[in-house]
Design a protein around this motif. Structure first.
Motif, mmCIF file in Angstrom:
data_model
loop_
_atom_site.group_PDB
_atom_site.id
_atom_site.type_symbol
_atom_site.label_atom_id
_atom_site.label_comp_id
_atom_site.label_asym_id
_atom_site.label_seq_id
_atom_site.Cartn_x
_atom_site.Cartn_y
_atom_site.Cartn_z
ATOM 1 N N LEU A 21 0.932 -1.310 -0.082
ATOM 2 C CA LEU A 21 0.089 -0.069 0.073
ATOM 3 C C LEU A 21 0.807 1.186 -0.054
ATOM 4 O O LEU A 21 1.769 1.354 0.723
ATOM 5 N N GLN A 22 0.709 2.116 -1.018
ATOM 6 C CA GLN A 22 1.666 3.320 -1.046
ATOM 7 C C GLN A 22 0.844 4.447 -0.337
ATOM 8 O O GLN A 22 -0.404 4.556 -0.263
ATOM 9 N N CYS A 23 1.605 5.410 0.157
ATOM 10 C CA CYS A 23 1.297 6.556 1.029
ATOM 11 C C CYS A 23 2.064 7.767 0.679
ATOM 12 O O CYS A 23 3.555 7.398 0.697
ATOM 13 N N ALA A 24 1.847 8.581 0.154
ATOM 14 C CA ALA A 24 2.716 9.797 0.106
ATOM 15 C C ALA A 24 2.081 11.076 0.475
ATOM 16 O O ALA A 24 0.639 11.183 0.363
ATOM 17 N N GLN A 25 2.945 12.069 1.109
ATOM 18 C CA GLN A 25 2.305 13.382 1.492
ATOM 19 C C GLN A 25 3.248 14.352 1.102
ATOM 20 O O GLN A 25 4.497 14.154 0.913
ATOM 21 N N ASP A 26 2.399 15.641 0.782
ATOM 22 C CA ASP A 26 3.265 16.703 0.263
ATOM 23 C C ASP A 26 3.275 17.990 1.197
ATOM 24 O O ASP A 26 3.248 19.063 0.946
ATOM 25 N N MET A 27 3.033 17.746 2.477
ATOM 26 C CA MET A 27 2.972 18.780 3.532
ATOM 27 C C MET A 27 4.211 18.941 4.342
ATOM 28 O O MET A 27 4.317 19.593 5.295
ATOM 29 N N ASN A 28 5.198 18.057 3.967
ATOM 30 C CA ASN A 28 6.532 18.137 4.463
ATOM 31 C C ASN A 28 6.424 17.601 6.051
ATOM 32 O O ASN A 28 7.004 18.007 7.082
ATOM 33 N N HIS A 29 5.403 16.560 6.338
ATOM 34 C CA HIS A 29 5.325 16.295 7.539
ATOM 35 C C HIS A 29 6.378 15.326 8.063
ATOM 36 O O HIS A 29 6.652 14.336 7.343
ATOM 37 N N GLU A 30 6.660 15.504 9.407
ATOM 38 C CA GLU A 30 7.811 14.511 9.895
ATOM 39 C C GLU A 30 7.131 13.197 10.156
ATOM 40 O O GLU A 30 7.816 11.749 10.174
ATOM 41 N N TYR A 31 6.011 13.099 10.773
ATOM 42 C CA TYR A 31 5.248 12.045 11.193
ATOM 43 C C TYR A 31 4.433 11.336 10.368
ATOM 44 O O TYR A 31 3.577 12.107 9.643
ATOM 45 N N MET A 32 4.542 10.165 10.031
ATOM 46 C CA MET A 32 3.587 9.300 9.256
ATOM 47 C C MET A 32 3.107 7.983 9.781
ATOM 48 O O MET A 32 3.892 7.510 10.616
ATOM 49 N N SER A 33 2.045 7.502 9.625
ATOM 50 C CA SER A 33 1.652 6.306 10.368
ATOM 51 C C SER A 33 0.562 5.565 9.390
ATOM 52 O O SER A 33 0.055 6.093 8.776
ATOM 53 N N TRP A 34 0.485 4.430 9.781
ATOM 54 C CA TRP A 34 -0.583 3.407 9.059
ATOM 55 C C TRP A 34 -1.631 2.938 10.292
ATOM 56 O O TRP A 34 -1.076 2.363 11.287
ATOM 57 N N TYR A 35 -2.813 3.067 10.042
ATOM 58 C CA TYR A 35 -3.774 2.257 10.891
ATOM 59 C C TYR A 35 -4.515 1.253 9.945
ATOM 60 O O TYR A 35 -4.901 1.550 8.806
ATOM 61 N N ARG A 36 -5.176 0.470 10.744
ATOM 62 C CA ARG A 36 -6.117 -0.326 10.251
ATOM 63 C C ARG A 36 -7.425 -0.196 11.048
ATOM 64 O O ARG A 36 -7.476 0.258 12.153
ATOM 65 N N GLN A 37 -8.405 -0.149 10.474
ATOM 66 C CA GLN A 37 -9.898 0.161 10.932
ATOM 67 C C GLN A 37 -10.809 -1.148 10.738
ATOM 68 O O GLN A 37 -11.069 -1.500 9.540
ATOM 69 N N ASP A 38 -11.353 -1.719 11.636
ATOM 70 C CA ASP A 38 -12.057 -3.119 11.821
ATOM 71 C C ASP A 38 -13.220 -2.459 12.548
ATOM 72 O O ASP A 38 -13.103 -1.825 13.427
ATOM 73 N N PRO A 39 -14.582 -2.968 12.238
ATOM 74 C CA PRO A 39 -15.804 -2.549 13.105
ATOM 75 C C PRO A 39 -15.742 -2.822 14.593
ATOM 76 O O PRO A 39 -15.231 -4.171 14.675
ATOM 77 N N GLY A 40 -16.132 -1.697 15.145
ATOM 78 C CA GLY A 40 -16.041 -2.296 16.701
ATOM 79 C C GLY A 40 -14.593 -1.808 17.571
ATOM 80 O O GLY A 40 -14.634 -2.034 18.656
ATOM 81 N N MET A 41 -13.405 -1.892 16.427
ATOM 82 C CA MET A 41 -12.113 -1.603 17.023
ATOM 83 C C MET A 41 -11.774 -0.481 16.878
ATOM 84 O O MET A 41 -10.458 -0.156 17.243
ATOM 85 N N GLY A 42 -12.199 0.557 16.326
ATOM 86 C CA GLY A 42 -11.685 1.714 15.938
ATOM 87 C C GLY A 42 -10.633 1.828 14.995
ATOM 88 O O GLY A 42 -10.378 0.922 14.182
ATOM 89 N N PHE B 104 -6.004 5.410 19.070
ATOM 90 C CA PHE B 104 -7.412 6.146 19.048
ATOM 91 C C PHE B 104 -8.232 4.887 19.892
ATOM 92 O O PHE B 104 -7.765 3.864 20.141
ATOM 93 N N GLY B 105 -9.525 5.431 20.335
ATOM 94 C CA GLY B 105 -10.432 4.590 20.891
ATOM 95 C C GLY B 105 -11.218 3.849 20.078
ATOM 96 O O GLY B 105 -10.906 3.904 18.838
ATOM 97 N N ALA B 106 -12.269 3.190 20.341
ATOM 98 C CA ALA B 106 -13.056 2.390 19.616
ATOM 99 C C ALA B 106 -13.871 2.999 18.870
ATOM 100 O O ALA B 106 -14.544 2.646 17.968
ATOM 101 N N GLY B 107 -14.315 4.191 19.365
ATOM 102 C CA GLY B 107 -15.375 5.182 18.455
ATOM 103 C C GLY B 107 -16.757 5.092 19.265
ATOM 104 O O GLY B 107 -17.017 4.030 19.837
ATOM 105 N N THR B 108 -17.597 6.269 18.874
ATOM 106 C CA THR B 108 -18.863 6.155 19.256
ATOM 107 C C THR B 108 -19.792 6.738 17.846
ATOM 108 O O THR B 108 -19.370 7.490 17.510
ATOM 109 N N ARG B 109 -20.638 6.006 17.652
ATOM 110 C CA ARG B 109 -21.562 6.217 16.690
ATOM 111 C C ARG B 109 -22.760 6.944 17.181
ATOM 112 O O ARG B 109 -23.480 6.714 17.812
#
Lengths: 115, 114
Positions: A21-42, B104-109
């Motif tokens: 997965l590619q990610c690029a930013q053009d704002m000269n930010h020092e910090y970059m990160s990857w998250y995954r989002q799953d239902p109910g887990m934020g 992050f937290g788990a979120g609130t809908r």
């Protein structure tokens, strides 16, 4: 300004395949990160970086590799995809300086399905 | 260890009323930042409000305010005069100054009823 650009937006993989997965930013930010989002887990932090050549593990790093060779780019590699990696992935960046809030700027997300 | 807890999976509010979304946190870093983000059904993440751990006053941004109670380690989001467009997922997040990583937290809908 493009902000944070993630590609691809959608991807279907078979178990055992690899991809980046590619990610690029053009704002000269020092910090970059990857998250995954799953239902109910934020959003769960996978890996992050505070500058070129510096990376560190987040909350759920297993099965993922990252590198940061430039300030702009922060690719996320899945070496051998598993169904448990089916998720929506977000790349996010921010300034990392004392005195700045450091709010995250997000990409649009990448929806990955592993069959 | 850094931790964010949002205990309300879903909330309902009547249009034009105020609503409070709860967030508690834990950290050993004396210097940190607290954030709230909104995620509408379209999926993008929108930054709403920020509170620094040393800020004396509660943060406000338009209809959003952050009720920061440092001793209780809580950072609740208050949305005044709710609108139908406020229906979304809301995430609380924390960044430690040491290392800069944000979790992050788990979120609130939130559902806003007409």
């Amino acid at each position: 300004n493009a902000g944070v650009t993630q590609t691809p937006k959608f991807q279907v993989l078979k178990t055992g395949q690899s991809m980046t997965l590619q990610c690029a930013q053009d704002m000269n930010h020092e910090y970059m990160s990857w998250y995954r989002q799953d239902p109910g887990m934020g959003l769960r932090l996978i890996h992050y970086s505070v500058g070129a050549g510096i990376t560190d593990q987040g909350e759920v790093p297993n099965g993922y590799n990252v590198s940061r060779s430039t300030t702009e780019d922060f690719p996320l590699r899945l070496l051998s995809a598993a169904p448990s990696q089916t998720s929506v992935y977000f790349c996010a960046s921010s300034y990392a300086q004392r005195g700045s809030p450091g709010e995250l700027f997000f990409g649009e997300g990448s929806r990955l399905t592993v069959l | 260890a850094q931790k964010i807890t949002q205990t309300q999976p879903g909330m309902f509010v009547q249009e034009k009323e105020a609503v409070t979304l709860d967030c508690t946190y834990d950290t050993s870093d004396p210097s940190y930042g607290l954030f709230w983000y909104k995620q509408p059904s379209s999926g993008e993440m929108i930054f709403l409000i920020y509170q620094g751990s040393y800020d004396q006053q509660n943060a406000t941004e338009g209809r959003y305010s952050l009720n920061f109670q440092k001793a209780r380690k809580s950072a609740n989001l208050v949305i005044s005069a709710s609108q139908l467009g406020d229906s979304a997922m809301y995430f609380c997040a924390m960044r430690e100054r040491r290392g800069f990583k944000t979790i992050f937290g788990a979120g609130t809908r939130l559902f806003v009823k007409a």
